[in-house]
Write a protein that holds these residues in place. Structure first.
Motif, PDB file in Angstrom:
ATOM      1  N   LYS A   1       5.188  -3.390  -3.014  1.00 24.23           N
ATOM      2  CA  LYS A   1       6.292  -2.644  -2.383  1.00 24.23           C
ATOM      3  C   LYS A   1       6.519  -1.319  -3.104  1.00 24.23           C
ATOM      4  CE  LYS A   1       8.826  -6.517  -0.463  1.00 24.23           C
ATOM      5  NZ  LYS A   1      10.004  -7.366  -0.581  1.00 24.23           N
ATOM      6  N   GLU A   2       6.451  -1.339  -4.426  1.00 27.10           N
ATOM      7  CA  GLU A   2       6.609  -0.103  -5.202  1.00 27.10           C
ATOM      8  C   GLU A   2       5.449   0.850  -4.915  1.00 27.10           C
ATOM      9  OE1 GLU A   2       7.983   2.768  -8.049  1.00 27.10           O
ATOM     10  OE2 GLU A   2       8.903   1.364  -6.657  1.00 27.10           O
ATOM     11  N   ARG A   3       4.257   0.329  -4.809  1.00 29.05           N
ATOM     12  CA  ARG A   3       3.084   1.169  -4.513  1.00 29.05           C
ATOM     13  C   ARG A   3       3.237   1.827  -3.140  1.00 29.05           C
ATOM     14  NH1 ARG A   3       0.372   4.585  -3.959  1.00 29.05           N
ATOM     15  NH2 ARG A   3      -1.895   4.763  -4.030  1.00 29.05           N
ATOM     16  N   ILE A   4       3.737   1.070  -2.174  1.00 25.67           N
ATOM     17  CA  ILE A   4       3.972   1.609  -0.831  1.00 25.67           C
ATOM     18  C   ILE A   4       5.044   2.704  -0.887  1.00 25.67           C
ATOM     19  CG2 ILE A   4       4.904   1.055   1.454  1.00 25.67           C
ATOM     20  CD1 ILE A   4       3.500  -1.737   1.106  1.00 25.67           C
ATOM     21  N   ARG A   5       6.111   2.458  -1.645  1.00 21.91           N
ATOM     22  CA  ARG A   5       7.185   3.447  -1.777  1.00 21.91           C
ATOM     23  C   ARG A   5       6.622   4.754  -2.359  1.00 21.91           C
ATOM     24  NH1 ARG A   5      10.188   5.982  -5.156  1.00 21.91           N
ATOM     25  NH2 ARG A   5       9.327   4.997  -7.022  1.00 21.91           N
ATOM     26  N   ILE A   6       5.801   4.636  -3.379  1.00 26.16           N
ATOM     27  CA  ILE A   6       5.203   5.826  -3.985  1.00 26.16           C
ATOM     28  C   ILE A   6       4.345   6.569  -2.967  1.00 26.16           C
ATOM     29  CG2 ILE A   6       3.501   6.605  -5.698  1.00 26.16           C
ATOM     30  CD1 ILE A   6       4.594   4.306  -7.508  1.00 26.16           C
ATOM     31  N   SER A   7       3.593   5.828  -2.206  1.00 27.20           N
ATOM     32  CA  SER A   7       2.737   6.442  -1.188  1.00 27.20           C
ATOM     33  C   SER A   7       3.570   7.189  -0.153  1.00 27.20           C
ATOM     34  CB  SER A   7       1.890   5.370  -0.511  1.00 27.20           C
ATOM     35  OG  SER A   7       1.105   5.932   0.506  1.00 27.20           O
ATOM     36  N   GLU A   8       4.640   6.559   0.295  1.00 29.08           N
ATOM     37  CA  GLU A   8       5.457   7.150   1.351  1.00 29.08           C
ATOM     38  C   GLU A   8       6.351   8.280   0.853  1.00 29.08           C
ATOM     39  OE1 GLU A   8       7.443   3.729   2.961  1.00 29.08           O
ATOM     40  OE2 GLU A   8       5.682   3.114   4.109  1.00 29.08           O
ATOM     41  N   GLU A   9       7.018   8.083  -0.277  1.00 33.53           N
ATOM     42  CA  GLU A   9       7.986   9.065  -0.751  1.00 33.53           C
ATOM     43  C   GLU A   9       7.361  10.214  -1.541  1.00 33.53           C
ATOM     44  OE1 GLU A   9      11.213   7.203  -2.836  1.00 33.53           O
ATOM     45  OE2 GLU A   9      11.587   5.795  -1.198  1.00 33.53           O
TER      46      GLU A   9
END
Length: 113
Positions: free
Chosen positions: A11-19
């Motif tokens: 979830k953190e990796r996805i957040r980094i990718s998106e934000e």
């Protein structure tokens, strides 16, 4: 395998990718380090996770670290299990060029032999 912790990291990796549009190297590398740690703690339980609980999204994110998992464990079984998921997740397999990640991991295994 600590599945809940692994999913938090994804979830953190996805957040980094998106934000951050993947422009926060420290955050990405920290996620990778944690993913590798969890996946390599107990290869048999990680394989069980892949076979029974891994989601399509998780499958695609693991492609970023599979070579590091192989380098640390030299596990043919892990690579084969991951490779066999291409039938379960054909869209992700094609979309994210997971074959390239698998081929690189397999090449690392052959270098170790």
């Amino acid at each position: 395998m600590r599945i809940d912790k692994f999913r938090e990291i994804i979830k953190e990796r996805i957040r980094i990718s998106e934000e951050c549009n993947d422009e926060w190297d420290y955050g990405i590398e920290n996620c990778w380090k944690q993913e590798i740690e969890i996946l390599t703690e107990d290869i048999p339980s990680s394989i069980q996770f892949l076979m029974n609980e891994c989601t399509a999204d998780e499958y695609s994110w693991i492609s970023e670290v599979i070579d590091d998992v192989v380098e640390k464990t030299n596990s043919h079984e892990f690579v084969e299990c991951y490779k066999n998921l291409r039938n379960k997740f054909p869209e992700e397999y094609s979309k994210y060029n997971i074959m390239g990640s698998i081929e690189y991991a397999e090449a690392m295994l052959h270098q170790e032999s």
